[in-house]
Write an enzyme that holds these catalytic residues in place. Structure first.
Site, PDB file in Angstrom:
ATOM      1  N   GLU A   1     -28.740   5.865  51.961  1.00 17.27           N
ATOM      2  CA  GLU A   1     -29.882   5.011  52.285  1.00 17.27           C
ATOM      3  C   GLU A   1     -29.470   3.583  52.611  1.00 17.27           C
ATOM      4  O   GLU A   1     -30.111   2.643  52.158  1.00 17.27           O
ATOM      5  CB  GLU A   1     -30.855   5.049  51.104  1.00 17.27           C
TER       6      GLU A   1
ATOM      7  N   HIS B   1     -36.338  11.394  52.378  1.00 19.51           N
ATOM      8  CA  HIS B   1     -35.717  10.957  51.131  1.00 19.51           C
ATOM      9  C   HIS B   1     -35.039   9.594  51.312  1.00 19.51           C
ATOM     10  O   HIS B   1     -35.274   8.663  50.538  1.00 19.51           O
ATOM     11  CB  HIS B   1     -34.699  12.017  50.673  1.00 19.51           C
ATOM     12  N   GLU B   2     -34.215   9.474  52.350  1.00 17.67           N
ATOM     13  CA  GLU B   2     -33.499   8.203  52.555  1.00 17.67           C
ATOM     14  C   GLU B   2     -34.478   7.081  52.859  1.00 17.67           C
ATOM     15  O   GLU B   2     -34.310   5.954  52.413  1.00 17.67           O
ATOM     16  CB  GLU B   2     -32.461   8.335  53.678  1.00 17.67           C
TER      17      GLU B   2
ATOM     18  N   HIS C   1     -35.983   5.727  49.749  1.00 16.61           N
ATOM     19  CA  HIS C   1     -35.071   4.809  49.048  1.00 16.61           C
ATOM     20  C   HIS C   1     -35.243   3.357  49.498  1.00 16.61           C
ATOM     21  O   HIS C   1     -34.821   2.446  48.801  1.00 16.61           O
ATOM     22  CB  HIS C   1     -33.620   5.216  49.302  1.00 16.61           C
TER      23      HIS C   1
ATOM     24  N   GLU D   1     -33.207   7.862  41.859  1.00 11.27           N
ATOM     25  CA  GLU D   1     -33.345   9.198  42.460  1.00 11.27           C
ATOM     26  C   GLU D   1     -34.621   9.929  42.049  1.00 11.27           C
ATOM     27  O   GLU D   1     -35.225  10.605  42.862  1.00 11.27           O
ATOM     28  CB  GLU D   1     -32.111  10.050  42.163  1.00 11.27           C
TER      29      GLU D   1
ATOM     30  N   ASP E   1     -19.485   9.225  39.855  1.00 12.19           N
ATOM     31  CA  ASP E   1     -19.416  10.332  40.816  1.00 12.19           C
ATOM     32  C   ASP E   1     -19.140  11.663  40.097  1.00 12.19           C
ATOM     33  O   ASP E   1     -19.540  12.725  40.572  1.00 12.19           O
ATOM     34  CB  ASP E   1     -18.294  10.115  41.843  1.00 12.19           C
TER      35      ASP E   1
ATOM     36  N   TYR F   1     -32.176  13.547  39.853  1.00 13.02           N
ATOM     37  CA  TYR F   1     -33.175  13.754  40.899  1.00 13.02           C
ATOM     38  C   TYR F   1     -34.363  14.558  40.381  1.00 13.02           C
ATOM     39  O   TYR F   1     -35.514  14.142  40.485  1.00 13.02           O
ATOM     40  CB  TYR F   1     -32.558  14.535  42.071  1.00 13.02           C
TER      41      TYR F   1
HETATM   42 ZN   LIG Z   1     -31.286   9.713  46.933  1.00 13.01          ZN
END
Ligand SMILES: [Zn+2]
Length: 587
Positions: free
Chosen positions: A257, A281-282, A285, A304, A361, A369
């Site tokens: 995003e 979705h992006e 954001h 998220e 990560d 999410y």
């Molecule tokens: Zn996302």
């Protein structure tokens, strides 16, 4: 405060950086200088985050400052300790990236669609900005910037910023940009390659390699309608432009995003607009994430969970409730897959858990999410949308350009939705592992049709060919998720035909099918698996394929050699992810 950064806010804050970057494709190095302006004068030391970065010189009003890299940590990288800044509000740092910089992927011409020019792009979330330039690499610090990127002609550079002058001269191109709205370092982004562009809406343009431009412009043509719906839920879009960059296949994520210029995987170009939920979705954001930002990566679910919530609300307005409820069911199934990998009692199944000593990560999963989404739906259902929607608008307006911890959010909830807070078990939702038993349930006719077909199949009846042909791609994906883990190889072959996968460009659906086929000892799919692994670098697909290859008896020994064969094509983030998957599986 932030377990993933050496930032000490008592020392001061970066306010603005003026960059000059010079990109050297032959040595895979970016040379940079940055003039760093602080919020107020600094007299004393300052800590910045760096990783694999060669710091060349630091000056203040022309005088050299002394500095040292005095701490090193596997997760955080190195601490750049600048000794005494002599009561100044500006310093200049020159530096150089290493060929292994974790934020950068250098693609050879053969790894692009056109095949003639190299391509370079950055991906800074989560802790990777520090491998491009020294910074306070915490989402709690926001700064504005301007930049000049120098690349070889005829390449074009783009940035998640407003484009300015472009000068082509003597074999080089100088591309200028400015970012007037303050961003956290993880939203710094640029790319350079053979790029063309086309307007697809009053405030949107798509950038892509010329060979992919037309298909991308068609796939994302409905972007303005998405922005209009998003504004109804979240309030005005403040970033002025919502442009998109279609990435090469090696891009590790579905989308990123980056403000003003969302990066998108080419795996969502299906020719039928069935995966444009990634764009929604992006886009979402732009508010939750880019405007109201998680203060640390331990609060990632705030970015998220909210964004998935908005994504499904927007898709509900565009495609109807049946379809968005189906997405919720598929999303939750995917979350359970991730939870089982960690173990249902493990920390990463909590919305918030301590990540000290862990790389974000490595513990990132669909829990943030989907469990975050379910929590927000639970709140919405307690008070009704009549009360929840005004709460959302107020939350965005009051918190914009701020960073929030989970606890800040809970305090905000207590203040503005006290009735909901009294009737929900916040501690269980946020701090307990696993998934609450009283979580919201989703229902949809589209879902029921799939469940009937799965039940029928389990009872020995093959699904009706005409039904399957009419299904949406999401229904087909759910069918593949819900059928038993292993099925006879002959049925696998039949599903491939019945689900129309031979003619489909939908790599998400193809991956779901290949996972079922590998588990079902369908040995003949190996060439297709190789084909996908060779041409798609999206981590979600690549990791799932390697995890399944490594955990199935017949394919177990092939996982490591296949990874060795293709790993150079993957982004460093995906290489690290697959390495973890193979280690966990013991191959
Ligand atoms: Zn996302």
């Amino acid at each position: 405060m932030d377990p993933h950064s050496y930032t000490d806010l008592k020392q001061g804050r970066i306010k603005h950086i003026s960059f000059i970057f010079s990109v050297d494709f032959s040595s895979e190095v970016v040379h940079g200088t940055g003039v760093y302006r602080f919020e107020r004068q600094i007299a004393g030391p300052m800590f910045l985050d760096v990783r694999d970065l060669e710091v060349i010189r630091i000056t203040c009003e022309g005088d050299e400052l002394t500095w040292v890299l005095d701490e090193e940590d596997e997760v955080k990288g190195e601490r750049l300790h600048i000794h005494n800044i002599p009561g100044a509000d500006e310093i200049e740092i020159s530096f150089k990236t290493s060929p292994g910089a974790s934020a950068l992927q250098w693609l050879k011409p053969a790894q692009t669609v056109g095949g003639e020019h190299p391509f370079l792009y950055s991906q800074c979330q989560s802790l990777h900005a520090r491998s491009i330039f020294p910074c306070q690499d915490s989402p709690a610090v926001r700064f504005t910037y301007d930049a000049e990127i120098i690349i070889p002609d005829p390449l074009t550079a783009v940035m998640a910023a407003a484009p300015g002058e472009l000068i082509r001269q003597d074999g080089t191109a100088r591309c200028r940009f400015s970012m007037p709205q303050p961003i956290p370092s993880y939203l710094f982004a640029f790319a350079a390659g053979n790029l063309s562009s086309q307007d697809i809406g009053p405030r949107s343009r798509i950038y892509a390699e010329p060979e992919s431009l037309e298909a991308a412009a068609w796939e994302f043509a409905q972007v303005e309608a998405m922005i209009v719906e998003a504004e109804k839920l979240y309030g005005p879009y403040v970033w002025e432009r919502f442009d998109m960059l279609l990435m090469p296949p090696a891009f590790p994520y579905g989308g990123m995003e980056n403000p003003r210029l969302t990066f998108l995987t080419p795996t969502i170009i299906t020719g039928d607009r069935s995966l444009t939920s990634v764009v929604v979705h992006e886009l979402a954001h732009s508010w939750t994430g880019n405007l109201v930002t998680n203060a640390t990566w331990e609060d990632f679910w705030l970015n998220e969970g909210w964004t998935v919530y908005a994504e499904r609300r927007i898709l509900e307005m565009l495609n109807g409730r049946e379809s968005s409820e189906l997405d919720s069911v598929i999303g939750r199934n995917n979350m359970f897959t991730d939870m089982k990998v960690f173990g249902m009692d493990a920390d990463p199944t909590c919305l918030k858990f301590s990540q000290a000593g862990k790389h974000p990560d490595a513990v990132m999963s669909r829990v943030a999410y989907e469990k975050g989404y379910s929590f927000l739906v639970a709140l919405e259902r307690l008070v009704g949308r009549e009360a929840f929607d005004p709460f959302i608008l107020r939350y965005i307006e009051e918190q914009q350009f701020q960073s929030l911890t989970t606890e800040d959010f809970i305090a905000y909830l207590n203040k503005h939705l006290p009735d909901a807070v009294k009737r929900i078990d916040l501690d269980t939702w946020i701090y307990a592992p696993g998934f609450p038993e009283d979580a919201p349930v989703f229902s949809s006719g589209l879902l029921e049709a799939v469940e009937r077909a799965v039940e029928g199949y389990s009872a020995g009846h093959l699904p009706n060919e005409q039904d399957l042909k009419r299904w949406t791609p999401a229904q087909k994906e759910l069918f593949l998720q819900l059928i038993p883990g292993t099925v006879p190889a002959a049925d696998c072959r039949m599903f491939k035909v019945l689900l129309g996968l031979e003619a489909s460009q939908n790599k998400q659906l193809l991956t779901a099918y290949l996972l079922t086929a590998i588990r079902s000892d369908c040995v003949e799919v190996i060439p297709e698996v190789e084909e996908l692994l060779a041409h798609v670098g999206r981590g979600l697909f690549v990791r799932a394929l390697f995890r399944t290859l490594a955990s199935t008896e017949w394919s177990r020994d092939q996982a490591r050699p296949l990874f060795e064969k293709f790993k150079e094509r993957y982004h460093p983030i995906v290489q690290a992810g697959v390495t973890r998957v193979l280690e966990q599986a013991g191959v």
